[in-house]
Design an enzyme around this catalytic site. Structure first.
Site, short mmCIF file in Angstrom:
data_model
loop_
_atom_site.label_atom_id
_atom_site.label_comp_id
_atom_site.label_asym_id
_atom_site.label_seq_id
_atom_site.Cartn_x
_atom_site.Cartn_y
_atom_site.Cartn_z
N LYS A 137 0.83 -1.21 0.00
CA LYS A 137 0.00 0.00 0.00
C LYS A 137 0.86 1.26 0.00
O LYS A 137 0.62 2.19 -0.76
CB LYS A 137 -0.89 0.00 1.25
CG LYS A 137 -1.57 1.33 1.52
CD LYS A 137 -2.46 1.29 2.74
CE LYS A 137 -1.77 1.51 4.05
NZ LYS A 137 -1.45 2.90 4.39
N ARG B 206 -4.64 10.71 3.75
CA ARG B 206 -3.57 11.49 4.36
C ARG B 206 -2.46 11.82 3.38
O ARG B 206 -1.94 12.93 3.35
CB ARG B 206 -3.01 10.75 5.58
CG ARG B 206 -1.91 11.53 6.24
CD ARG B 206 -1.40 10.89 7.50
NE ARG B 206 0.00 11.19 7.70
CZ ARG B 206 0.46 12.30 8.24
NH1 ARG B 206 -0.35 13.24 8.62
NH2 ARG B 206 1.76 12.49 8.40
N ASP C 8 3.68 -0.47 12.32
CA ASP C 8 2.54 -1.15 11.68
C ASP C 8 2.42 -2.60 12.11
O ASP C 8 1.39 -3.23 11.89
CB ASP C 8 2.69 -1.10 10.15
CG ASP C 8 2.79 0.30 9.65
OD1 ASP C 8 1.75 0.92 9.42
OD2 ASP C 8 3.91 0.81 9.52
N CYS D 225 -5.75 7.81 8.83
CA CYS D 225 -6.12 7.04 10.02
C CYS D 225 -5.99 7.87 11.29
O CYS D 225 -5.14 8.73 11.38
CB CYS D 225 -5.17 5.85 10.15
SG CYS D 225 -5.77 4.38 9.38
N1 EPU Z 1 5.39 13.68 12.21
C1 EPU Z 1 5.27 14.98 12.66
N2 EPU Z 1 5.46 16.00 11.78
C2 EPU Z 1 5.75 15.79 10.48
C3 EPU Z 1 5.89 14.45 10.02
C4 EPU Z 1 5.71 13.42 10.90
O1 EPU Z 1 5.01 15.21 13.83
O2 EPU Z 1 5.91 16.75 9.72
C5 EPU Z 1 5.23 12.57 13.16
C6 EPU Z 1 4.04 11.66 12.84
O3 EPU Z 1 2.85 12.18 13.39
C7 EPU Z 1 4.48 10.36 13.48
C8 EPU Z 1 5.99 10.36 13.27
O4 EPU Z 1 6.35 11.72 13.06
O5 EPU Z 1 4.18 10.37 14.82
C9 EPU Z 1 6.47 9.52 12.08
O6 EPU Z 1 5.73 9.92 10.94
P1 EPU Z 1 6.13 9.59 9.43
O7 EPU Z 1 5.99 10.86 8.68
O8 EPU Z 1 7.42 8.86 9.38
O9 EPU Z 1 4.97 8.58 9.03
P2 EPU Z 1 4.02 8.70 7.79
O10 EPU Z 1 4.81 9.03 6.60
O11 EPU Z 1 2.86 9.55 8.14
C10 EPU Z 1 4.21 6.26 6.92
C11 EPU Z 1 3.21 5.19 6.58
C12 EPU Z 1 2.67 4.59 7.86
C13 EPU Z 1 3.85 3.98 8.62
C14 EPU Z 1 4.90 5.06 8.89
C15 EPU Z 1 6.16 4.50 9.50
C16 EPU Z 1 2.27 5.89 4.49
C17 EPU Z 1 1.08 6.37 3.76
N3 EPU Z 1 2.13 5.75 5.80
O12 EPU Z 1 3.49 7.22 7.67
O13 EPU Z 1 1.79 3.55 7.50
O14 EPU Z 1 3.39 3.47 9.83
O15 EPU Z 1 5.28 5.72 7.67
O16 EPU Z 1 6.82 3.68 8.60
O17 EPU Z 1 3.30 5.60 3.90
C18 EPU Z 1 -0.22 2.34 7.59
O18 EPU Z 1 0.12 1.79 6.53
O19 EPU Z 1 -1.23 1.98 8.25
C19 EPU Z 1 0.55 3.45 8.10
C20 EPU Z 1 0.12 4.25 9.06
#
Ligand code: EPU
Length: 441
Positions: free
Chosen positions: A23, A94, A309, A118
């Site tokens: 995904k 998102r 995850d 989510c």
């Molecule tokens: N964060 C901030 N500010 C930012 C960016 C991130 O506070 O500007 C925080 C987030 O709220 C979180 C942490 O930093 O607490 C890490 O966030 P990150 O940006 O690394 O995660 P993401 O890109 O939002 C992706 C995946 C997630 C997966 C994480 C970790 C996608 C669409 N989502 O999220 O997948 O858990 O990386 O690998 O790629 C899922 O598939 O269910 C899912 C949530």
């Protein structure tokens, strides 16, 4: 429309699962396709709700997108015409904020709403917006409409260092880098293998991207153009869901295709818990029950650590362990929405405080001093699970609840199937093939 599962649990699951495409690669490759010229062919794209919603979104911007065969998606964005992401789509998906890149690439100005996704914590995009601004993009936020307005005045260039790594943030700034006439360096990046797959897709279409440890350097790149279809990697999160379920149900399931390196830590921890793990081919593993499961504590962290995850699935396996285990979530806040639901099945799980010394550094979200967090649970394994009515409120928690229902005696209703199906392709069919009793109601 039916949005619940009726699950009759208690059977060991046996058979084979063929993994779908990841995904978290599918979504990004679809968005990045809007920066390509001519047709882009993506293979192994899972038909899951998040992907289907994103396809509707890019169509609303003027792109063409069509599935040929089950998992081959053809995208053409030559006639992109709209630089404003609709609020209805933006709040649902998102990753829609990644559209900053293709829309700026095409129109030099765009309007993108504050993202949804989510409910696993506040999930702000502050680091990402700071990154855009540091690379020279003008960004304004209108708190009344909830929209960001971004504008390119001079081509982006320069360096940005993430204060804490961000997975999607790394990917977005990398796409922004493709617009530079000079060079862009991004430091303290996230290292998830899904990002490497996106890099492979972009470089195979001409992008100049160099990954060096914790840094990515993007130099002036030509217009992206695909030479051959790109096949996205398998979903390792899906593997973890089925592997833990296989062992927790005292079953025996073969799962593939998957590269061993993508799940090395997971395999190690499964073995530590006493689960049967056998590599039966280059890209196939067998997960099976071979006796009592031992409690193993885990702490989530970005790659190469134990992925956030995976922890809801780990909790399901630990429900069957002999003794107490602890799960400490460091990446997101609110990733324990499954706990109250699991209690309805008769499980014993408590939130505990393990006294972190320097929480601002230790946690990957923006830790606030005066806020209360519940980041750690203690699971008492070995209790019999009985049926209940469960409610899903986020994707991975949803998969964990459906799996718990498959372990419980009697008939369990799990509400919120569409949330689980945001990320799991053919969930009902795959479970049925393993002998599980599940139907949509
Ligand atoms: N964060 C901030 N500010 C930012 C960016 C991130 O506070 O500007 C925080 C987030 O709220 C979180 C942490 O930093 O607490 C890490 O966030 P990150 O940006 O690394 O995660 P993401 O890109 O939002 C992706 C995946 C997630 C997966 C994480 C970790 C996608 C669409 N989502 O999220 O997948 O858990 O990386 O690998 O790629 C899922 O598939 O269910 C899912 C949530």
């Amino acid at each position: 429309m039916s949005d619940s599962y009726l699950i009759k649990g208690g059977k060991p699951l046996k058979g084979e699962v063929v993994l779908s495409g990841a995904k978290n690669v599918a979504l990004k490759t679809i968005i990045a396709a809007l920066m390509f010229k001519d047709d882009v062919i993506l293979k192994n794209i899972p038909k899951i709700n998040d992907v289907l919603d994103l396809i509707e979104l890019i169509k609303s911007l003027g792109a063409k997108a069509e599935f040929k065969e089950k998992n081959t998606l053809i995208i053409n964005s030559d006639n992109l015409k709209n630089n404003r992401v609709d609020l209805q789509y933006g709040s649902k998906i998102r990753v829609s904020f990644m559209l900053f890149a293709p829309l700026l690439h095409r129109f030099s100005e765009c309007f993108v709403p504050n993202p949804g996704g989510c409910r696993i914590g506040a999930r702000p995009i502050d680091r990402i917006i700071n990154g855009l601004i540091t690379l020279g993009i003008k960004v304004d936020y209108d708190s009344e409409t909830g929209y960001y307005q971004a504008k390119i005045i001079d081509k982006p260039k320069g360096k940005y260092r993430f204060e804490k790594p961000s997975h999607t943030g790394t990917e977005l700034l990398m796409l922004i880098g493709l617009m530079t006439d000079d060079k862009i360096e991004i430091d303290n990046i996230a290292n998830e293998p899904e990002i490497d797959d996106l890099i492979l897709y972009l470089t195979s279409a001409g992008a100049n991207i160099l990954e060096e440890g914790n840094k990515i350097i993007i130099s002036k790149s030509p217009q992206l153009k695909q030479k051959e279809p790109f096949v996205i990697m398998s979903d390792r999160n899906e593997l973890v869901t089925y592997a833990t379920l296989a062992v927790a149900s005292q079953g025996n399931v073969i799962i593939g295709p998957i590269k061993e390196g993508l799940i090395a830590l997971f395999l190690e921890i499964m073995k530590k818990a006493g689960a049967g793990v056998e590599k039966i081919a280059k890209d196939k593993f067998r997960f099976f029950y071979q006796g009592k499961i031992k409690p193993v504590d885990i702490e989530t962290s970005p790659h190469p650590g134990f992925m956030t995850d995976w922890q809801p699935s780990w909790a399901i396996l630990m429900l069957t362990a002999e003794g107490e285990s602890v799960i400490h979530e460091r990446v997101f806040e609110n990733r324990f929405s499954y706990v109250e639901e699991l209690k309805k099945l008769g499980t014993k799980i408590d939130f505990i405080d393990v006294g972190v010394k320097n929480p601002e550094n230790f946690y990957h979200f923006n830790y606030e001093k005066n806020k209360e967090y519940q980041q750690t649970i203690k699971i008492q394994g070995g209790n019999e699970l009985h049926n209940a009515i469960l409610n899903i409120s986020d994707l991975r928690a949803g998969a964990a609840l459906a799996c718990a229902a498959l372990l419980a005696s009697g008939e369990t209703v799990v509400n919120g199937a569409s949330i689980l199906e945001r990320g799991y392709e053919d969930f009902v069919e795959k479970i049925k093939k393993l002998g599980g009793e599940i139907k949509k109601i």
